[in-house]
Design a protein around this motif. Structure first.
Motif, mmCIF file in Angstrom:
data_model
loop_
_atom_site.group_PDB
_atom_site.id
_atom_site.type_symbol
_atom_site.label_atom_id
_atom_site.label_comp_id
_atom_site.label_asym_id
_atom_site.label_seq_id
_atom_site.Cartn_x
_atom_site.Cartn_y
_atom_site.Cartn_z
ATOM 1 N N LEU A 159 64.867 56.531 17.072
ATOM 2 C CA LEU A 159 65.741 57.654 17.734
ATOM 3 C C LEU A 159 65.712 57.721 19.148
ATOM 4 O O LEU A 159 66.585 58.032 19.402
ATOM 5 N N ILE A 160 64.778 57.327 19.942
ATOM 6 C CA ILE A 160 64.561 57.455 21.368
ATOM 7 C C ILE A 160 65.705 56.446 21.856
ATOM 8 O O ILE A 160 66.478 56.684 22.695
ATOM 9 N N ALA A 161 65.790 55.254 21.340
ATOM 10 C CA ALA A 161 66.643 54.126 21.769
ATOM 11 C C ALA A 161 67.936 54.489 21.466
ATOM 12 O O ALA A 161 68.869 54.369 22.302
ATOM 13 N N ALA A 162 68.215 55.363 20.457
ATOM 14 C CA ALA A 162 69.571 55.635 20.191
ATOM 15 C C ALA A 162 70.167 56.832 21.149
ATOM 16 O O ALA A 162 71.564 56.813 21.081
ATOM 17 N N LEU A 163 69.411 57.217 21.849
ATOM 18 C CA LEU A 163 69.588 58.269 22.933
ATOM 19 C C LEU A 163 70.425 57.531 24.001
ATOM 20 O O LEU A 163 71.145 58.173 24.888
ATOM 21 N N GLY A 164 70.364 56.284 24.021
ATOM 22 C CA GLY A 164 70.789 55.463 24.969
ATOM 23 C C GLY A 164 72.229 55.281 25.320
ATOM 24 O O GLY A 164 72.905 54.896 26.091
ATOM 25 N N SER A 176 57.122 54.334 24.170
ATOM 26 C CA SER A 176 56.743 55.321 23.119
ATOM 27 C C SER A 176 56.369 54.436 21.868
ATOM 28 O O SER A 176 55.140 55.062 21.286
ATOM 29 N N PHE A 177 56.899 53.445 21.508
ATOM 30 C CA PHE A 177 56.106 52.614 20.261
ATOM 31 C C PHE A 177 54.767 52.380 20.690
ATOM 32 O O PHE A 177 54.062 52.306 19.902
ATOM 33 N N ALA A 178 54.348 51.604 21.942
ATOM 34 C CA ALA A 178 53.205 51.204 22.423
ATOM 35 C C ALA A 178 52.272 52.241 22.275
ATOM 36 O O ALA A 178 51.173 51.978 21.977
ATOM 37 N N ALA A 179 52.645 53.646 22.799
ATOM 38 C CA ALA A 179 51.604 54.719 22.757
ATOM 39 C C ALA A 179 51.392 55.141 21.499
ATOM 40 O O ALA A 179 50.411 55.960 21.446
ATOM 41 N N THR A 180 52.123 55.086 20.552
ATOM 42 C CA THR A 180 52.315 55.729 19.345
ATOM 43 C C THR A 180 51.629 55.063 18.049
ATOM 44 O O THR A 180 51.384 55.538 17.056
ATOM 45 N N ILE A 181 51.695 53.692 18.228
ATOM 46 C CA ILE A 181 51.375 52.574 17.169
ATOM 47 C C ILE A 181 49.730 52.984 16.414
ATOM 48 O O ILE A 181 49.676 53.024 15.356
ATOM 49 N N PHE A 216 55.683 56.295 11.903
ATOM 50 C CA PHE A 216 55.991 57.397 12.908
ATOM 51 C C PHE A 216 56.518 56.632 14.104
ATOM 52 O O PHE A 216 57.529 56.860 14.672
ATOM 53 N N ALA A 217 55.870 55.810 14.526
ATOM 54 C CA ALA A 217 56.061 54.823 15.687
ATOM 55 C C ALA A 217 57.539 54.259 15.751
ATOM 56 O O ALA A 217 58.350 54.311 16.566
#
Length: 166
Positions: free
Chosen positions: A120-125, A101-106, A113-114
């Motif tokens: 937040l995505i990593a926190a879903l782990g 996600s970071f690579a796609a949105t930076i 934003f990235a």
């Protein structure tokens, strides 16, 4: 009769001569990664005299990983160890998704934003995530990254999405 449930015999797929299956399989996985790294770096220039080439460090680390993996696999053969346990996929899956996600949105969305969304995505782990604390930490880390990379390190990173910058 007993009140406890009866469990049938556990089917064991590893040969009896492997005393520590988890160590043995983990060592073999490390050897496989090392062999792949050696193959992938085979066309890179190596060391010439005292000057390092592009392939020196990858091959050096691959040989270290190969030796370490072989040693761990041998330990799995000679020392009693744990059976192969189940693998928890949730953590590595969401951390990998956060990196992607970071690579796609930076570039299109900017650093703020990235960094925030990937955190937040990593926190879903983990199911133990407390969202109030997670958002506070995400804001703090995003602020830190927003100050560190463009200002302290001088990297020319876009901070905001492209559609907001005109």
């Amino acid at each position: 009769m007993s009140d406890t449930p009866s469990h049938g015999p556990v089917k064991y797929i590893m040969p009896k001569w492997i005393r520590g299956p988890q160590d043995f399989v983990g060592g073999l996985a490390m050897v496989a990664i090392a062999v792949f790294a050696l193959w992938a770096s085979s066309d890179l220039q190596g060391m010439r005299g005292f000057s390092f080439g592009a392939g020196t460090a990858p091959r050096m680390f691959a040989y270290l990983l190969l030796g370490l993996g072989a040693a761990i696999a041998i330990v799995g053969l000679v020392k009693d160890g744990e059976h192969i346990t189940t693998y928890a996929w949730r953590g590595p899956l969401f951390v990998s998704l956060a990196i992607l996600s970071f690579a796609a949105t930076i570039r299109p969305m900017g650093l703020i934003f990235a960094a925030f969304t990937s955190f937040l995505i990593a926190a879903l782990g983990t199911p133990e995530t407390r969202w109030k604390q997670t958002i506070i930490v995400a804001v703090c880390l995003t602020t830190f990254c927003s100050l560190l990379f463009p200002y302290a390190l001088g990297l020319p990173l876009q901070m905001l999405p492209k559609f907001l910058i005109r």
